[in-house]
Design an enzyme around this catalytic site. Structure first.
Site, PDB file in Angstrom:
ATOM      1  N   TYR A  27      -2.476  -0.788  10.899  1.00 49.08           N
ATOM      2  CA  TYR A  27      -2.360  -1.215   9.505  1.00 49.08           C
ATOM      3  C   TYR A  27      -1.175  -0.533   8.823  1.00 49.08           C
ATOM      4  CZ  TYR A  27      -3.729  -2.057   4.641  1.00 49.08           C
ATOM      5  OH  TYR A  27      -3.750  -2.430   3.315  1.00 49.08           O
ATOM      6  N   SER A  61       0.850  -1.185   0.000  1.00 51.54           N
ATOM      7  CA  SER A  61       0.000   0.000   0.000  1.00 51.54           C
ATOM      8  C   SER A  61       0.884   1.232   0.000  1.00 51.54           C
ATOM      9  CB  SER A  61      -0.892   0.001   1.245  1.00 51.54           C
ATOM     10  OG  SER A  61      -1.522   1.253   1.417  1.00 51.54           O
TER      11      SER A  61
END
Length: 328
Positions: free
Chosen positions: A150, A137
């Site tokens: 996260y 990501s």
């Protein structure tokens, strides 16, 4: 036939990727927690005329992942591509998260990748071939508020992957390990993640369809690169983090905090997937299809450096020419 394995392969990016490889003729192994979703996804994959095999396992359990890898090899043959994709998230300010919640996100999202990488290397290194792909990501570089666990896990995956890559290079291994950094995606993630707000949340725009991610992963499987950055927003976030980190900190205070909020209240019976899988059959797409983009630019991590070096070289030539003219 070539064989790929993907963790978290029954929903979102994982399912889109599994289907993409099946359409291309790959035999597919999928690993996830929910038995019903594993069965239904396995049947969808087999409709493409390929072999598919599903294994129920929690990626935080290293032995379970190793056993799953061996089971899939026994059923489908040597694994050519291993894709780590399973993840978990809690949408909340860090101070409202319990230690158990933070640990669970870390164990699934970070250690799940470690466990998957270990299992893949145990099989690939002895035969000196294979591709490992970490689904990453932009948050691996540029963290945002309300997703501390996260973001920390994605950054840890990047550090871990860089270390393992250099070890493989030192051994002159032909096993490659790559990371694909993703933008915001229209998956069910925000419907299933644990959310401590009264309001439903969303990915920071712009949003892309999971098929965009699947296409990028497939591209790396065919021609491995160190990193692939997907979407102009990902490129801007990563490059911007290197050049203007303080500015981005201030920008995230408003853009990323409010950008994750919607004006829809959470359902009273809302489930989350942190401790157990959700009960309904898993979907590929989330609630943002109307705005989601079907295409994205992709850039390898080496391109910005080459552009910078090229710019410096041009500037050097221009400067040298100016100095020559001045001497005359």
């Amino acid at each position: 036939m070539a064989v790929i394995v993907i963790t978290g392969g029954t929903a979102g990016v994982g399912k889109a990727t599994a289907l993409h490889f099946a359409k291309a003729g790959y035999d597919v192994g999928i690993i996830a927690r929910d038995a019903d979703s594993l069965h239904s996804t396995q049947e969808e994959l087999r409709r493409f005329g390929v072999n598919a095999y599903a294994v129920q396992a929690d990626v935080e359990d290293s032995q379970a992942v190793a056993d799953a890898a061996n089971d899939i090899e026994y059923r489908l043959g040597a694994i050519d591509v291993w894709i780590n994709n399973a993840m978990g998230a809690v949408l909340a300010p860090f101070r409202t998260m319990t230690p158990e919640e933070f640990r669970r996100v870390t164990e699934v999202t970070y250690l799940g990748y470690v466990n998957g990488t270990r299992a893949a290397l145990e099989l690939m290194v002895p035969r000196d071939r294979g591709v490992i792909i970490q689904v990453g990501s932009a948050l691996a570089y540029r963290s945002i508020p309300l997703q501390s666990a996260y973001c920390g896990a994605k950054a840890a995956i990047r550090g871990f992957t860089d270390a393992v890559r250099t070890e493989l290079m030192h051994e002159n291994s032909r096993v490659s390990i790559s990371m694909v950094q993703m933008p915001g995606l229209n998956t069910p993630q925000f419907e299933w993640a644990r959310n401590k707000f009264a309001w439903a949340m969303r990915p920071v725009p712009p949003v892309f369809q999971p098929e965009v991610a699947a296409s990028a992963i497939f591209k790396v499987a065919q021609k491995p690169v160190r990193e692939l950055w997907v979407g102009s927003s990902t490129v801007q976030s990563i490059v911007g983090q290197f050049l203007f980190p303080n500015f981005l900190d201030r920008l995230m205070v408003s853009k990323a905090w409010e950008g994750q909020m919607t004006d829809t209240l959470n359902a009273e019976d809302r489930q989350d997937y942190l401790d157990r899988p959700v009960n309904d059959l898993h979907r590929i797409h989330g609630r943002f299809t109307a705005e989601a983009k079907n295409r994205a630019v992709t850039v390898t991590s080496g391109v910005p450096g080459k552009v910078l070096l090229g710019s410096l070289a041009v500037a050097g030539v221009v400067l040298a020419r100016l100095l020559t003219i001045r001497k005359k």
